[in-house]
Write a protein that holds these residues in place. Structure first.
Motif, PDB file in Angstrom:
ATOM      1  N   THR A   9      50.382  11.069  17.089  1.00  0.00           N
ATOM      2  CA  THR A   9      49.178  10.318  17.433  1.00  0.00           C
ATOM      3  C   THR A   9      48.969  10.293  18.934  1.00  0.00           C
ATOM      4  OG1 THR A   9      49.452   8.899  15.479  1.00  0.00           O
ATOM      5  CG2 THR A   9      48.023   8.074  17.231  1.00  0.00           C
ATOM      6  N   ILE A  10      50.057  10.099  19.680  1.00  0.00           N
ATOM      7  CA  ILE A  10      49.976  10.092  21.142  1.00  0.00           C
ATOM      8  C   ILE A  10      49.493  11.447  21.656  1.00  0.00           C
ATOM      9  CG2 ILE A  10      51.378  10.036  23.261  1.00  0.00           C
ATOM     10  CD1 ILE A  10      53.057   7.835  21.888  1.00  0.00           C
ATOM     11  N   VAL A  11      49.996  12.534  21.057  1.00  0.00           N
ATOM     12  CA  VAL A  11      49.577  13.874  21.485  1.00  0.00           C
ATOM     13  C   VAL A  11      48.098  14.084  21.174  1.00  0.00           C
ATOM     14  CG1 VAL A  11      49.887  16.353  21.148  1.00  0.00           C
ATOM     15  CG2 VAL A  11      51.888  14.853  21.286  1.00  0.00           C
ATOM     16  N   VAL A  12      47.662  13.676  19.982  1.00  0.00           N
ATOM     17  CA  VAL A  12      46.239  13.802  19.630  1.00  0.00           C
ATOM     18  C   VAL A  12      45.387  13.021  20.629  1.00  0.00           C
ATOM     19  CG1 VAL A  12      44.478  13.148  17.926  1.00  0.00           C
ATOM     20  CG2 VAL A  12      46.582  14.262  17.172  1.00  0.00           C
ATOM     21  N   ILE A 157      45.996  -0.608  21.341  1.00  0.00           N
ATOM     22  CA  ILE A 157      45.337  -0.765  20.051  1.00  0.00           C
ATOM     23  C   ILE A 157      45.860   0.256  19.049  1.00  0.00           C
ATOM     24  CG2 ILE A 157      43.100  -0.709  18.894  1.00  0.00           C
ATOM     25  CD1 ILE A 157      43.764  -3.112  20.850  1.00  0.00           C
ATOM     26  N   ASN A 158      46.144   1.453  19.514  1.00  0.00           N
ATOM     27  CA  ASN A 158      46.709   2.479  18.634  1.00  0.00           C
ATOM     28  C   ASN A 158      48.187   2.233  18.355  1.00  0.00           C
ATOM     29  OD1 ASN A 158      44.220   3.875  18.657  1.00  0.00           O
ATOM     30  ND2 ASN A 158      44.758   4.874  20.576  1.00  0.00           N
ATOM     31  N   ILE A 260      46.572  10.732  10.202  1.00  0.00           N
ATOM     32  CA  ILE A 260      46.039  10.395  11.529  1.00  0.00           C
ATOM     33  C   ILE A 260      44.513  10.419  11.497  1.00  0.00           C
ATOM     34  CG2 ILE A 260      45.846  11.203  13.926  1.00  0.00           C
ATOM     35  CD1 ILE A 260      48.784  12.150  13.676  1.00  0.00           C
ATOM     36  N   ALA A 261      43.947  11.401  10.780  1.00  0.00           N
ATOM     37  CA  ALA A 261      42.489  11.490  10.669  1.00  0.00           C
ATOM     38  C   ALA A 261      41.917  10.265   9.951  1.00  0.00           C
ATOM     39  CB  ALA A 261      42.097  12.763   9.926  1.00  0.00           C
ATOM     40  N   LYS A 262      42.582   9.822   8.892  1.00  0.00           N
ATOM     41  CA  LYS A 262      42.128   8.638   8.155  1.00  0.00           C
ATOM     42  C   LYS A 262      42.143   7.397   9.050  1.00  0.00           C
ATOM     43  CE  LYS A 262      43.824  10.306   3.674  1.00  0.00           C
ATOM     44  NZ  LYS A 262      44.849  10.108   2.617  1.00  0.00           N
TER      45      LYS A 262
END
Length: 299
Positions: A9-12, A157-158, A260-262
């Protein structure tokens, strides 16, 4: 505390940021590492908040008022025993100067305390349940607190879902008499995950044009420029992992990025991304571009 999905998630997020405003390649390692440390900073700030809640309700105790499921709860008091002074922290919040965030929760916590008192179950058998219930249904659901964290650090927040999950999971394992039974995380503990994130990020930024070329013609109803930037970041990151990390099974990569997309994109994005990846994986595997080895061969 930092697991592979969190690092992905951090990389995205990093790739998304790079699409919006290019990141200096000299700073890429620090960029991923600094974003990784955000979650630990947030955890420590929440621990401080729990300490302050406990202190606040202890100070409210009187002959006319008592909220024992907080003021006498060993799980709330447990956090007061944790020593965070030896950790290198990026952000420290003085909750004593921000009591309005506790006051905002006060009535809900008092009402929950009353519910538990009325249950006639001995308090000592109910302390842990109360802590988890109050944390998940009241504290973690506070809109005011959410906005405050967002103002402190937009990346928090993430991080919140991971931090909340870590805290609730690990409080159930502690010995309330032993502060060392709650293992406070550090970046050193997550070195392998952070290195994975740094390597993945570097593979993307140094092979940007190649990775984007694999998307050409695979979105018949969309020009690549019209794909939402977050979806683009998810696709590019997942393609890089599929190609350059041969020990990670294809199924693992697909499932991780669909989740991650969801979480971070539109409701239809996971289906959109899944359709593109399904065709792309078949094609790149046939061409020998995606080749898995060892554990990566697991289906």
């Amino acid at each position: 505390m930092l697991n592979r999905r969190h690092i992905r998630t951090i990389v995205v997020q990093s790739i998304y940021s790079n699409l919006v405003e290019p990141i200096n390649l000299e700073n890429y390692k620090n960029f991923v590492k600094d974003n990784s440390s955000n979650a630990i900073d947030l955890l420590f700030c929440i621990i401080d908040f729990l300490k302050e809640i406990n202190t606040y309700f202890i100070n409210l105790e009187s002959d006319k008022f008592s909220c024992p499921y907080i003021s006498k709860n060993p799980y709330f008091f447990f956090f007061s025993k944790l020593d965070l002074s030896n950790f290198n922290r990026g952000t420290i919040i003085n909750w004593d100067n921000n009591l309005n965030y506790i006051i905002d929760l006060q009535n809900e916590l008092i009402n929950l305390d009353k519910e538990y008192n009325d249950s006639n179950i001995p308090q000592e058998n109910n302390y842990l349940d109360f802590f988890i219930d109050s944390y998940t249904s009241i504290i973690a659901n506070s809109d005011l607190l959410y906005e405050f964290f967002e103002d402190q650090n937009i990346n928090w927040i993430n991080d919140l879902p991971y931090v909340n999950s870590f805290l609730v999971k690990n409080i159930q394992k502690v010995n309330v008499q032993n502060p060392n039974s709650f293992l406070l995380p550090s970046l050193i503990d997550s070195k392998e995950e952070i290195v994975f994130g740094q390597d993945l990020f570097m593979k993307i930024v140094t092979n940007d044009s190649i990775l984007k070329s694999y998307l050409t013609g695979r979105t018949p109803n969309w020009d690549t420029e019209r794909i939402a930037k977050i979806d683009n970041a998810i696709l590019i990151t997942s393609i890089a992992e599929l190609i350059y990390f041969d020990s990670i099974p294809v199924k693992v990569t697909i499932n991780e990025y669909l989740e991650i997309a969801k979480e971070f994109s539109s409701p239809s994005s996971s289906k959109f991304i899944n359709g593109i990846l399904d065709n792309l994986i078949r094609d790149l595997t046939e061409k020998g571009i995606i080749v898995k080895k060892g554990r990566g061969l697991v289906t």
